[in-house]
Design an enzyme around this catalytic site. Structure first.
Site, mmCIF file in Angstrom:
data_model
loop_
_atom_site.group_PDB
_atom_site.id
_atom_site.type_symbol
_atom_site.label_atom_id
_atom_site.label_comp_id
_atom_site.label_asym_id
_atom_site.label_seq_id
_atom_site.Cartn_x
_atom_site.Cartn_y
_atom_site.Cartn_z
ATOM 1 N N LYS A 13 0.817 -1.211 0.000
ATOM 2 C CA LYS A 13 0.000 0.000 0.000
ATOM 3 C C LYS A 13 0.855 1.268 0.000
ATOM 4 C CE LYS A 13 -0.737 0.214 5.045
ATOM 5 N NZ LYS A 13 -0.049 1.492 5.247
ATOM 6 N N ASP A 14 2.139 1.153 0.347
ATOM 7 C CA ASP A 14 3.035 2.306 0.350
ATOM 8 C C ASP A 14 3.826 2.453 -0.940
ATOM 9 O OD1 ASP A 14 2.296 2.940 2.969
ATOM 10 O OD2 ASP A 14 3.883 1.699 3.838
ATOM 11 N N ARG A 18 -8.156 8.303 4.244
ATOM 12 C CA ARG A 18 -9.291 7.395 4.035
ATOM 13 C C ARG A 18 -9.945 7.026 5.352
ATOM 14 N NH1 ARG A 18 -9.393 2.398 5.309
ATOM 15 N NH2 ARG A 18 -7.128 2.222 5.327
ATOM 16 N N ARG A 19 -9.146 6.612 6.325
ATOM 17 C CA ARG A 19 -9.711 6.247 7.623
ATOM 18 C C ARG A 19 -10.395 7.440 8.285
ATOM 19 N NH1 ARG A 19 -4.224 3.047 9.139
ATOM 20 N NH2 ARG A 19 -4.755 1.016 8.211
ATOM 21 N N ARG A 63 1.134 10.619 13.740
ATOM 22 C CA ARG A 63 2.226 9.890 13.123
ATOM 23 C C ARG A 63 2.830 8.975 14.184
ATOM 24 N NH1 ARG A 63 5.357 11.397 8.948
ATOM 25 N NH2 ARG A 63 6.157 9.293 9.274
ATOM 26 N N ARG A 97 1.548 4.831 18.757
ATOM 27 C CA ARG A 97 0.113 5.137 18.626
ATOM 28 C C ARG A 97 -0.697 4.459 19.716
ATOM 29 N NH1 ARG A 97 -1.116 5.884 12.197
ATOM 30 N NH2 ARG A 97 0.930 6.709 11.633
ATOM 31 N N CYS A 139 -1.967 7.840 -1.523
ATOM 32 C CA CYS A 139 -2.644 7.739 -0.224
ATOM 33 C C CYS A 139 -3.133 9.091 0.275
ATOM 34 C CB CYS A 139 -1.750 7.059 0.817
ATOM 35 S SG CYS A 139 -0.295 7.991 1.283
#
Length: 336
Positions: free
Chosen positions: A101-102, A149-150, A167, A173, A261
């Site tokens: 995805k990156d 998106r989230r 971040r 997190r 993204c």
């Protein structure tokens, strides 16, 4: 045998002997984060088994690892991939491992995706205080994510919560939740599983209701174009054909929409028998609207013809999203 180098490399290194056959060591480049190293160790074990060679992991620092800016501000996907690609072209390593995805969808001169192993859990997961679910969070709860998106999905499902841009690695997190700075964070289930932190999950979001990033849960092994036939056989042994078909269809949507993204787009490809199914959703940043398209096609034809089907299907889905008005609800420049 698997060994790891200290997390620094020289700008120039010896030639990729393992590709040409003059060395018995395969060097795998990766980011130096705990998650990147964990997923690279999985790939390294598969590479060692398939090749019979000694494998060395070479951690490489990237711009995304140093900067404190949001991913959207930094430019999204490319900030983690560019340093790895430069090291690969400089022959500081023989292959690199990316979170798919990156990885930008544009081709990179001299490089190609050599293999895509079997995808892990593609779902997103909520990690909240007191075992809470998304619906159970109180009004005004602070929910952290670094993904546009989230953020859009959270605003759509719970417009009464505060979405906080964050971040940091997974442990950082989760610590924000444990220390009370946040009430919850949304993370990828695959990443949590790879570093052994599924215990922090309080709710898994089902893909049918909560679309995730194209390629989420999958890894990409990128190599130089000029690899040997022996190297090609090793790559084929660790490639997972169903995952490749699904994620390449998902990535074709991004390529067609010219999005990275920074655009709130979710997609899910699934291979079921001789059918490839693909669904994608584009979200307005404020969560007030979304557009969804779903299509499928039969996996048939010669191997070369089948290789083109994911792009065909992704273009079909992306084309319908554009017809429905996707360019009108996403950020300027995210879908062209």
């Amino acid at each position: 045998m698997l060994r790891e180098r200290a997390p620094r490399i020289q700008a120039r290194a010896r030639g990729a002997g393992s590709v040409s056959g003059s060395s018995s060591i395969l060097r795998i480049g990766t980011r130096g984060s705990a998650l990147a190293l964990a997923q690279t160790r999985v790939v390294a074990s598969a590479v060692a088994k398939a090749s019979g060679l000694e494998v060395e992991i070479v951690p490489i620092a990237t711009e995304g690892d140093h900067s404190k800016e949001s991913l959207a501000t930094l430019g999204g996907t490319g900030v983690f991939a560019s340093a790895l690609r430069e090291a690969l072209l400089a022959e500081a390593c023989d292959l690199v491992v990316h979170s798919l995805k990156d990885l930008p969808t544009d081709s990179y001169p001299g490089l190609r995706i050599g293999a895509i192993p079997k995808r892990a859990d593609a779902r997103d997961a909520l990690c909240a205080r007191d075992g809470l679910t998304l619906e159970g969070l109180p009004p005004g709860a602070r929910v952290g994510t670094g993904s546009p998106r989230r953020a859009a999905q959270l605003r759509g499902w719970r417009p009464d919560v505060e979405v906080v841009d964050i971040r940091g690695n997974i442990d950082t997190r989760l610590r924000k939740v444990a220390e009370g700075e946040l009430d919850a964070v949304v993370l990828a289930a695959a990443g949590l599983g790879r570093i052994g932190r599924l215990d922090a999950v309080t709710e898994f979001f089902e893909l049918g209701k909560w679309a995730t990033a194209p390629g989420q849960g999958a890894l990409a092994i990128e190599v130089r174009d000029n690899y040997s036939s022996t190297f090609a056989a090793m790559l084929k042994a660790i490639d997972h054909s169903s995952t490749r078909l699904a994620v390449l269809a998902e990535r074709a949507i991004l390529a067609r929409l010219e999005a990275g993204c920074a655009a709130p787009i979710g997609a899910a490809g699934v291979v079921d028998g001789d059918m490839l199914f693909l669904t994608a959703t584009v979200y307005a940043p404020d969560g007030t609207s979304s557009l969804t398209s779903s299509h499928a096609l039969v996996l048939e034809g010669s191997p070369s013809e089948r290789a083109l089907l994911p792009t065909e299907l992704g273009n079909r889905v992306a084309g319908e999203l554009l017809t429905l008005g996707a360019a009108d609800i996403v950020p300027v420049g995210a879908v062209l």
